[in-house]
Design a protein around this motif. Structure first.
Motif, PDB file in Angstrom:
ATOM      1  N   ARG A   1     -13.481  -7.650 -14.662  1.00 18.13           N
ATOM      2  CA  ARG A   1     -12.813  -7.372 -13.393  1.00 18.13           C
ATOM      3  C   ARG A   1     -13.687  -7.884 -12.281  1.00 18.13           C
ATOM      4  O   ARG A   1     -14.887  -7.671 -12.270  1.00 18.13           O
ATOM      5  CB  ARG A   1     -12.604  -5.869 -13.214  1.00 18.13           C
TER       6      ARG A   1
ATOM      7  N   ALA B   1     -13.454  -7.852  -8.128  1.00 21.01           N
ATOM      8  CA  ALA B   1     -12.740  -7.408  -6.927  1.00 21.01           C
ATOM      9  C   ALA B   1     -11.360  -6.868  -7.274  1.00 21.01           C
ATOM     10  O   ALA B   1     -10.381  -7.142  -6.590  1.00 21.01           O
ATOM     11  CB  ALA B   1     -12.645  -8.549  -5.913  1.00 21.01           C
ATOM     12  N   GLY B   2     -11.263  -6.127  -8.384  1.00 22.00           N
ATOM     13  CA  GLY B   2     -10.005  -5.511  -8.759  1.00 22.00           C
ATOM     14  C   GLY B   2      -9.057  -6.396  -9.538  1.00 22.00           C
ATOM     15  O   GLY B   2      -8.046  -5.938 -10.028  1.00 22.00           O
TER      16      GLY B   2
ATOM     17  N   ARG C   1       0.832  -1.215   0.000  1.00 20.18           N
ATOM     18  CA  ARG C   1       0.000   0.000   0.000  1.00 20.18           C
ATOM     19  C   ARG C   1       0.865   1.263   0.000  1.00 20.18           C
ATOM     20  O   ARG C   1       0.560   2.228  -0.686  1.00 20.18           O
ATOM     21  CB  ARG C   1      -0.922   0.007   1.217  1.00 20.18           C
TER      22      ARG C   1
ATOM     23  N   VAL D   1      -5.220  -4.844  -4.487  1.00 17.62           N
ATOM     24  CA  VAL D   1      -6.666  -4.827  -4.720  1.00 17.62           C
ATOM     25  C   VAL D   1      -7.350  -3.845  -3.775  1.00 17.62           C
ATOM     26  O   VAL D   1      -8.299  -3.157  -4.161  1.00 17.62           O
ATOM     27  CB  VAL D   1      -7.253  -6.254  -4.581  1.00 17.62           C
ATOM     28  N   SER D   2      -6.843  -3.718  -2.557  1.00 16.10           N
ATOM     29  CA  SER D   2      -7.450  -2.789  -1.597  1.00 16.10           C
ATOM     30  C   SER D   2      -7.260  -1.335  -2.026  1.00 16.10           C
ATOM     31  O   SER D   2      -7.944  -0.445  -1.530  1.00 16.10           O
ATOM     32  CB  SER D   2      -6.883  -3.008  -0.192  1.00 16.10           C
ATOM     33  N   CYS D   3      -6.337  -1.104  -2.964  1.00 14.74           N
ATOM     34  CA  CYS D   3      -6.132   0.242  -3.530  1.00 14.74           C
ATOM     35  C   CYS D   3      -6.858   0.384  -4.871  1.00 14.74           C
ATOM     36  O   CYS D   3      -6.575   1.312  -5.639  1.00 14.74           O
ATOM     37  CB  CYS D   3      -4.642   0.515  -3.699  1.00 14.74           C
ATOM     38  N   ASP D   4      -7.762  -0.555  -5.158  1.00  9.80           N
ATOM     39  CA  ASP D   4      -8.585  -0.537  -6.373  1.00  9.80           C
ATOM     40  C   ASP D   4      -7.776  -0.590  -7.661  1.00  9.80           C
ATOM     41  O   ASP D   4      -8.133   0.036  -8.661  1.00  9.80           O
ATOM     42  CB  ASP D   4      -9.514   0.684  -6.385  1.00  9.80           C
TER      43      ASP D   4
END
Length: 192
Positions: A177, A179-180, A63, A103-106
């Motif tokens: 796509r 979940a990213g 991240r 993925v949490s950062c899109d």
């Protein structure tokens, strides 16, 4: 997403990741048409300790790299270890933490086997680490080779830039796509 250059072409920043529980390599390149430009590379290191804490270090490290360098796409090397089942499981968990960080950062995540990366960068799927380091240095016009983990991550980014799941797939040619993560249509390069 991408920045426009004076010529009207788009620059795409790609983050390559080479997952490892102790050391995860990262490498960033910019692609402008067929040209590649080195941006940065390095490693995310975990200290000895409990597994959840080490996984958190990897997640936070990815991240931080993303927030610092703002890539448009992420390419992750698929790791395969079959000698020691415990090592394989730990490496899989490290890989999961790295992917979750992206993925949490899109960001869209594409995955490549070591064979695909080596074939794309060196032209030979069974190339050794030194050959990969040398070709990464040449392709990115680096004054000296990057470290082995950073070179592997840069090689993964180069593989993605050279077309793996690169532009044609991201432009919508049969992909989805979820979940990213990119889901490739059957018959697309890199599809399973």
């Amino acid at each position: 997403m991408s920045t426009a250059a004076a010529s009207g072409a788009l620059t795409t920043r790609i983050l390559g990741l080479d997952p490892g529980l102790r050391v995860t390599g990262f490498g960033l390149i910019d692609r402008l048409g067929s040209q590649l430009r080195y941006v940065a590379s390095g490693t995310i290191r975990t200290a000895d300790g409990d597994l959840p804490g080490r996984l958190r270090t990897l997640l936070d490290g990815v991240r931080e790299v993303i927030h610092t360098y703002t890539p448009d796409q992420v390419a992750v090397e698929k790791v395969f270890v079959n000698v020691n089942p415990n090592s394989t499981l730990l490496l899989g968990q490290a890989r999961g933490a790295v992917i979750c960080g992206a993925v949490s950062c899109d960001l869209p995540v594409a995955e490549y086997t070591a064979l695909q990366v080596k074939q794309s960068v060196v032209g030979y799927g069974k190339a050794n680490k030194e050959q990969v380091q040398h070709m990464v240095q040449r392709l990115l016009a680096l004054p000296a080779p990057a470290g082995p983990d950073a070179s592997d991550a840069l090689a993964c980014a180069i593989c993605h830039a050279h077309g793996g799941a690169g532009l044609a797939v991201l432009a919508g040619g049969g992909t989805r796509r979820r979940a990213g993560r990119l889901i490739l249509a059957p018959g697309e390069p890199g599809a399973r």
